[in-house]
Design an enzyme around this catalytic site. Sequence first.
Site, PDB file in Angstrom:
ATOM      1  N   ARG A 135      56.059  30.131  70.516  1.00  0.00           N
ATOM      2  CA  ARG A 135      56.606  31.197  69.639  1.00  0.00           C
ATOM      3  C   ARG A 135      55.549  32.189  69.174  1.00  0.00           C
ATOM      4  NH1 ARG A 135      59.352  26.682  67.982  1.00  0.00           N
ATOM      5  NH2 ARG A 135      61.466  26.644  68.822  1.00  0.00           N
ATOM      6  N   LYS A 157      53.691  46.573  73.558  1.00  0.00           N
ATOM      7  CA  LYS A 157      54.796  46.358  74.504  1.00  0.00           C
ATOM      8  C   LYS A 157      54.317  45.424  75.610  1.00  0.00           C
ATOM      9  CE  LYS A 157      56.738  50.620  75.412  1.00  0.00           C
ATOM     10  NZ  LYS A 157      57.718  51.380  76.199  1.00  0.00           N
ATOM     11  N   GLU A 199      47.607  60.503  82.445  1.00  0.00           N
ATOM     12  CA  GLU A 199      48.094  60.120  81.107  1.00  0.00           C
ATOM     13  C   GLU A 199      47.210  60.725  80.012  1.00  0.00           C
ATOM     14  OE1 GLU A 199      50.898  58.531  80.582  1.00  0.00           O
ATOM     15  OE2 GLU A 199      51.315  57.263  82.323  1.00  0.00           O
ATOM     16  N   LYS A 241      47.790  57.489  70.761  1.00  0.00           N
ATOM     17  CA  LYS A 241      48.749  56.397  70.997  1.00  0.00           C
ATOM     18  C   LYS A 241      48.896  55.570  69.724  1.00  0.00           C
ATOM     19  CE  LYS A 241      51.413  53.574  73.457  1.00  0.00           C
ATOM     20  NZ  LYS A 241      51.356  52.769  74.647  1.00  0.00           N
ATOM     21  N   GLU A 251      59.912  51.520  68.795  1.00  0.00           N
ATOM     22  CA  GLU A 251      60.703  52.571  69.444  1.00  0.00           C
ATOM     23  C   GLU A 251      62.093  52.688  68.864  1.00  0.00           C
ATOM     24  OE1 GLU A 251      60.763  52.578  73.694  1.00  0.00           O
ATOM     25  OE2 GLU A 251      58.614  52.410  73.829  1.00  0.00           O
ATOM     26  N   ARG A 256      58.187  57.861  69.402  1.00  0.00           N
ATOM     27  CA  ARG A 256      57.540  57.566  70.675  1.00  0.00           C
ATOM     28  C   ARG A 256      58.096  58.431  71.817  1.00  0.00           C
ATOM     29  NH1 ARG A 256      55.760  51.424  72.329  1.00  0.00           N
ATOM     30  NH2 ARG A 256      54.318  51.015  70.651  1.00  0.00           N
ATOM     31  N   ASN A 260      57.179  60.421  76.410  1.00  0.00           N
ATOM     32  CA  ASN A 260      57.903  60.477  77.691  1.00  0.00           C
ATOM     33  C   ASN A 260      57.712  61.793  78.433  1.00  0.00           C
ATOM     34  OD1 ASN A 260      58.957  57.954  77.539  1.00  0.00           O
ATOM     35  ND2 ASN A 260      60.884  58.604  76.598  1.00  0.00           N
ATOM     36  N   HIS A 263      57.707  61.924  82.085  1.00  0.00           N
ATOM     37  CA  HIS A 263      58.155  60.613  82.543  1.00  0.00           C
ATOM     38  C   HIS A 263      59.619  60.588  82.955  1.00  0.00           C
ATOM     39  CE1 HIS A 263      54.282  59.351  81.134  1.00  0.00           C
ATOM     40  NE2 HIS A 263      54.504  58.088  81.448  1.00  0.00           N
ATOM     41  N   HIS A 267      59.714  59.086  86.378  1.00  0.00           N
ATOM     42  CA  HIS A 267      60.367  57.795  86.659  1.00  0.00           C
ATOM     43  C   HIS A 267      61.388  57.935  87.774  1.00  0.00           C
ATOM     44  CE1 HIS A 267      59.460  55.804  82.522  1.00  0.00           C
ATOM     45  NE2 HIS A 267      58.585  55.446  83.437  1.00  0.00           N
ATOM     46  N   HIS A 280      51.918  55.361  89.383  1.00  0.00           N
ATOM     47  CA  HIS A 280      52.648  55.847  88.207  1.00  0.00           C
ATOM     48  C   HIS A 280      52.088  57.190  87.705  1.00  0.00           C
ATOM     49  CE1 HIS A 280      54.730  55.894  84.403  1.00  0.00           C
ATOM     50  NE2 HIS A 280      53.564  55.953  83.768  1.00  0.00           N
TER      51      HIS A 280
HETATM   52  N1  LIG Z   1      52.980  47.887  77.991  1.00  0.00           N
HETATM   53  C1  LIG Z   1      52.969  49.184  78.084  1.00  0.00           C
HETATM   54  O1  LIG Z   1      53.080  49.904  77.085  1.00  0.00           O
HETATM   55  C2  LIG Z   1      52.775  49.806  79.436  1.00  0.00           C
HETATM   56  C3  LIG Z   1      52.543  51.184  79.532  1.00  0.00           C
HETATM   57  C4  LIG Z   1      52.318  51.718  80.783  1.00  0.00           C
HETATM   58  C5  LIG Z   1      52.341  50.924  81.915  1.00  0.00           C
HETATM   59  N2  LIG Z   1      52.578  49.582  81.789  1.00  0.00           N
HETATM   60  C6  LIG Z   1      52.600  48.710  82.962  1.00  0.00           C
HETATM   61  O2  LIG Z   1      51.289  48.708  83.515  1.00  0.00           O
HETATM   62  C7  LIG Z   1      51.367  48.423  84.908  1.00  0.00           C
HETATM   63  C8  LIG Z   1      50.457  49.358  85.653  1.00  0.00           C
HETATM   64  O3  LIG Z   1      49.163  49.175  85.170  1.00  0.00           O
HETATM   65  P1  LIG Z   1      47.881  49.686  85.961  1.00  0.00           P
HETATM   66  O4  LIG Z   1      48.076  51.073  86.406  1.00  0.00           O
HETATM   67  O5  LIG Z   1      46.727  49.362  85.098  1.00  0.00           O
HETATM   68  O6  LIG Z   1      47.911  48.842  87.298  1.00  0.00           O
HETATM   69  P2  LIG Z   1      47.360  47.388  87.721  1.00  0.00           P
HETATM   70  O7  LIG Z   1      47.252  46.485  86.576  1.00  0.00           O
HETATM   71  O8  LIG Z   1      48.179  46.948  88.878  1.00  0.00           O
HETATM   72  O9  LIG Z   1      45.899  47.744  88.269  1.00  0.00           O
HETATM   73  C9  LIG Z   1      45.759  48.616  89.346  1.00  0.00           C
HETATM   74  C10 LIG Z   1      44.835  48.063  90.403  1.00  0.00           C
HETATM   75  O10 LIG Z   1      43.480  48.170  89.972  1.00  0.00           O
HETATM   76  C11 LIG Z   1      42.796  46.936  90.068  1.00  0.00           C
HETATM   77  N3  LIG Z   1      41.824  46.907  88.982  1.00  0.00           N
HETATM   78  C12 LIG Z   1      42.077  46.866  87.659  1.00  0.00           C
HETATM   79  N4  LIG Z   1      40.955  47.021  86.971  1.00  0.00           N
HETATM   80  C13 LIG Z   1      39.962  47.154  87.856  1.00  0.00           C
HETATM   81  C14 LIG Z   1      38.561  47.377  87.746  1.00  0.00           C
HETATM   82  N5  LIG Z   1      37.976  47.554  86.564  1.00  0.00           N
HETATM   83  N6  LIG Z   1      37.822  47.431  88.874  1.00  0.00           N
HETATM   84  C15 LIG Z   1      38.427  47.313  90.084  1.00  0.00           C
HETATM   85  N7  LIG Z   1      39.743  47.138  90.256  1.00  0.00           N
HETATM   86  C16 LIG Z   1      40.498  47.062  89.151  1.00  0.00           C
HETATM   87  C17 LIG Z   1      43.888  45.922  89.931  1.00  0.00           C
HETATM   88  O11 LIG Z   1      43.458  44.709  90.476  1.00  0.00           O
HETATM   89  C18 LIG Z   1      45.020  46.586  90.708  1.00  0.00           C
HETATM   90  O12 LIG Z   1      44.864  46.392  92.075  1.00  0.00           O
HETATM   91  C19 LIG Z   1      52.825  48.524  85.281  1.00  0.00           C
HETATM   92  O13 LIG Z   1      53.336  47.227  85.460  1.00  0.00           O
HETATM   93  C20 LIG Z   1      53.477  49.171  84.076  1.00  0.00           C
HETATM   94  O14 LIG Z   1      54.814  48.762  83.884  1.00  0.00           O
HETATM   95  C21 LIG Z   1      52.787  49.026  80.578  1.00  0.00           C
HETATM   96 ZN   LIG Z   2      53.105  56.507  81.784  1.00  0.00          ZN
END
Ligand SMILES: NC(=O)c1ccc[n+]([C@@H]2O[C@H](COP(=O)([O-])OP(=O)(O)OC[C@H]3O[C@@H](n4cnc5c(N)ncnc54)[C@H](O)[C@@H]3O)[C@@H](O)[C@H]2O)c1
Ligand SMILES: [Zn+2]
Length: 371
Positions: A135, A157, A199, A241, A251, A256, A260, A263, A267, A280
């Site tokens: 929990r 999130k 971003e 942020k 949200e 927030r 978007n 986005h 999206h 993305h």
């Molecule tokens: N929680 C939120 O508010 C929120 C907001 C935006 C996106 N997200 C989520 O985040 C995800 C995308 O995140 P992302 O773009 O960071 O992608 P990711 O976590 O897949 O990382 C991208 C790639 O980079 C590699 N990598 C990461 N750090 C590295 C480093 N320092 N050196 C070498 N390689 C590295 C990873 O292994 C991966 O292959 C999605 O699932 C999305 O839904 C969440």
């Molecule tokens: Zn985004």
Amino acid sequence: MSRAAEARVTMSERVEEIVVDLGPRSYPVLVGANVLALVGPRLAALGFRNRCAVLTSERIGALYREPLQASLREAELEPVVVEIPDGEEHKNFAWLAVIYDRLIEAGIDRRTPIVALGGGVIGDLGGFAAGTLLRGLPLVQVPTTLLAQVDAAVGGKTGVNHALGKNLVGVFHQPQFVLADVEVLRTLPRREFVAGLAEVIKYGVIFEAALFRHIDRHLDGLLALRRDLLVSVVTASCRHKAAVVAADEREEHGQRTVLNFGHTIGHAIETLTDYKQLLHGEAVAIGMVAAARVSRALGCCGSETVERLEGLLQRAGLPTEIPRGLKPGAIALAMQTDKKSAAGRIRFVAVEEIGRTRLIDLSAAEIASQL
Ligand SMILES: NC(=O)c1ccc[n+]([C@@H]2O[C@H](COP(=O)([O-])OP(=O)(O)OC[C@H]3O[C@@H](n4cnc5c(N)ncnc54)[C@H](O)[C@@H]3O)[C@@H](O)[C@H]2O)c1
Ligand SMILES: [Zn+2]
């Protein structure tokens, strides 16, 4: 002064600290270069001892597991490391179950902090595991992509993907702190770095013309990963942020929504290209330019604003045109089915000028007719 205290002073001088103000759930976001070693001392300062867990991916673990473990051990924490394969396709229930198994086997209890070391995928999975196991366990976000440092790791999130859609299952679970070490961005693939920059540019467009100008002026230095510039843009982004999250943690109040920008269309493009063709941030870059063009068509901004945005994104190496073959009708349909469109109307974030936006209620068809 003892050597340890001296080291702490030198380290803290290099760290920018932003507070996410959420009353009893407030926490700092620490930004600096070469600051991974601060994770252990910071956890110790919060009173954590003994068992702790690190969730990472095989790829990120190979690069940064060791320095992180050393920092934790130094602070009298005994890390158990859980590594999962790399990639978005592992942000699902099957891998969540594996993470639960490993953490339970490791003997975690309510005071065991989970450190999520990775990009948004690891942050979302680790955050969800921490938010649900027993929990709720303490969580630390150590984001390693630019996208995660400026967006995903801040705000609480968390979630996993469902077969019927991305991020459909999740909880809000705020961390104890976020530590963004810009030094780790050196190993990030360039395409991922540039996608994250979209971003950062977004924060400039929606909140701060000075940030937009700063990126514009120093783009070459940023692309060359100059430390001071990286720290400055990550800090500025996290400050924006953090302010939005503090105003609207779950949200519920609409603050927030402005995040978007780019986005709604972005999206739709990601959905229509099956999340395969574009990262993305690349889809968001296209979406921001499209949103700016829609804004111009609605009389919200002039051509100069569209051109400044398009010019900066292009110079950064980001795409700005909707992929050939994606018809406005298909984009409208995809926007309509996106979970953010309530009751057929979309709260469209229009740009008035760089640094200022306006929300307009539009139907998906009305937006698409201007593309
Ligand atoms: N929680 C939120 O508010 C929120 C907001 C935006 C996106 N997200 C989520 O985040 C995800 C995308 O995140 P992302 O773009 O960071 O992608 P990711 O976590 O897949 O990382 C991208 C790639 O980079 C590699 N990598 C990461 N750090 C590295 C480093 N320092 N050196 C070498 N390689 C590295 C990873 O292994 C991966 O292959 C999605 O699932 C999305 O839904 C969440
Ligand atoms: Zn985004």
